[in-house]
Every structure is written in structure tokens, then in C-alpha cells.
Design a protein around this motif. Sequence first.
Motif: not given
Length: 290
Positions: A248-268
Motif C-alpha cells: 500500500d505504501i507503494g513498495c514494488t518488490l519484496g523478499q522474505g520468509w513470508l514467501f520463502a527462505a533461500a532455497l537450494p537450486a532444485v527447489e527454486a
Amino acid sequence: DAKAAGRCTWRSFHPRLDAVARDRLALLAQLREALRRDALQLHYQPQIELASGRLVGFEALARWRHPQRGWVPPAEFIALAESARLIEPLGAWVLRQACADAARWPAGLRVAVNLSGLQIERAPVVQQVRDALQASGLAPERLELELTEGSLLRDTDHAVRLLCMLRAQGVRVALDDFGTGFSSLAYLRCFPLDALKLDRSFVAALGQPGEHSAQAIVCAVQSLACALDLALVAEGIETDDQRTLLRDIGCTLGQGWLFAAALPAVEAGHLIERHARAALLGPAPLPLSA
Ligand code: C2E
Ligand code: MG
Ligand code: MG
Ligand code: MG
């Protein structure tokens, strides 16, 4: 007498310092060996467009699983590598591996690679980037390099020259952990950048009740990014409320554990497939001609 006591203290600490130093040397030798045996890994954390939920790319994060100690935090082994000039081959490996993995993803997806201060100071990083792009065939605009304020401020003239050379190759540049350093507005004007990554401490504060200053700061950073035509990526999104507020503030992109932690290449890869299926089967508007 005081002198004697001092010596005594010094003596009693000496063996312990020695053990710490020996430990560090052993860890360094093991890190060098892990790099040689190709035993380091890259994990990938998805970056999401907040308004749509669309996957836009991944940040590559280095991982080292020590046979006895388990996972060693990257902050620790990157610093160790820097202390011994191991950062040059390590950084080159990260760039090559990340570009090779990203080249197998759909063409719309980007990969972000972290560069540390010493890497941009000492290592032939421009050549390393060129080599990694050439070896993988990855389109340069799909590679984003993340640098922190601290690493750019050590020698600003050098940093500006370097960023210009990197961007001349077509790669993107993001300022990592924005808001934790001096966050001087002057250098935002002189550094050629494509994106700001809002530090996760601001995102974490957004979730706290009665926390109004964090929201004000995030709004200000959003206006700044918008005015300077920079993408804004929020780091460390852990809750749905944080995601909604940031969107709502207008930040376009995000990353974080809500979406996923860093994943091994196969899981990505699996995550990419899930997103591709959802995009095809989801309630997307039909083309008018259909
Ligand atoms: P960074 O570039 O700011 O990376 C973000 C860090 O936040 C990562 O920690 C990530 O795992 C963590 N993170 C992601 N989402 C969340 C969340 O929702 N909540 C919380 N609390 N944390 C989250 P990580 O992987 O331990 O990396 C730490 C730092 O090490 C990185 O910070 C980066 O500066 C450095 N680093 C990692 N990989 C590399 C590399 O390949 N090269 C260099 N030079 N530095 C690297
Ligand atoms: Mg980063
Ligand atoms: Mg960061
Ligand atoms: Mg960081």
C-alpha cells in the motif's frame, strides 16, 4: 608488581588467543578446500512483485555446510575469505554459478548477486562479471549486483567508476541494506543505481504496534526511490501485515520468509514451475481477441 600482574594476565590469555587463531586458520584451510572441491552452494531466495504476487527473480546467497560445524553463516565465511584474499576466487565462483543457474530459468527472471567491499576494491570484478555472463550466456540485464553503502563509501570515486563500468555491460546495480549506513542523499545522486533494497530492520519495525516512525521512514524511502526512478525491494518480509503495508505504501518488490527462505537450486526450480502453473491457470484476464 603491577608489571608482574600484567604479564601474568597476558600469559593466561595467550594460550586461548592462540587457540582462536589456530581455529581460524583451520577454518580458512577448510573453506579453501571446500571451494576447490566445489562444495559450496548457492541458495536462492525469491523476489516477488508485491501488487501481483508475480515472481521476478531470486537473490543468490552463499551456503557452506562444514562437515563438523554444520552450516557456517555467510557473514562469517565471507569475512574469513576477505581476510585471506580468498574472496577473489570465491566471488568469481558465486558469479559463475549464479549466472549458470539463472540461464536455465525462464527469460523473465533475474538473479541478484552480493558483492562485498573488498571484492569491489581488489578483485577484477568487472572481468569476473564479463566472464560469468559469457560462460553462461545469461543476458546482462538479468543480472543484478548488490552492494552495500559501506563498500561504496570506502572510495567513492573508485565506486562510481566501477558502477559505471558494470552498468556499461548492461547489468543492474542495487544498493543493499539501505537505511543502515549513513544513507546520505548526496551519494544517491552520484552513484549510478537501478534499485534500493530497504533493510529488513525497517520492515521488522513495521509489524510492531505503535510504531509510526518506521512507517514514515518507509514512505519517505519509497518517495525517494520513485523520484530517482529506482526500483524498491523490501527485505525480510515475514508477515502478511508487513506485505500489505509495504504494497500500500507503494513498495514494488519484496523478499522474505513470508514467501520463502533461500532455497537450494532444485527447489527454486520447483518454485518457478509452481509460479508458472499458477500464472497459466490463475484468474488472469483473457485477451480481448479470444
Ligand atoms: P543480505 O545480502 O542482506 O541478505 C539477506 C539476508 O537476510 C540473508 O541472510 C537472508 O537469508 C536473510 N533473510 C531473508 N529473508 C529473511 C526474513 O524474512 N527474515 C530474516 N530475519 N532474515 C531474512 P544470509 O543468507 O545469512 O546472508 C547474510 C549476508 O551475507 C548477506 O546479507 C550478504 O551480505 C552476505 N552474503 C551472502 N551470500 C553472499 C555472497 O555470495 N557473496 C557476498 N559477498 N556476500 C554474501
Ligand atoms: Mg543482498
Ligand atoms: Mg540486504
Ligand atoms: Mg546484509
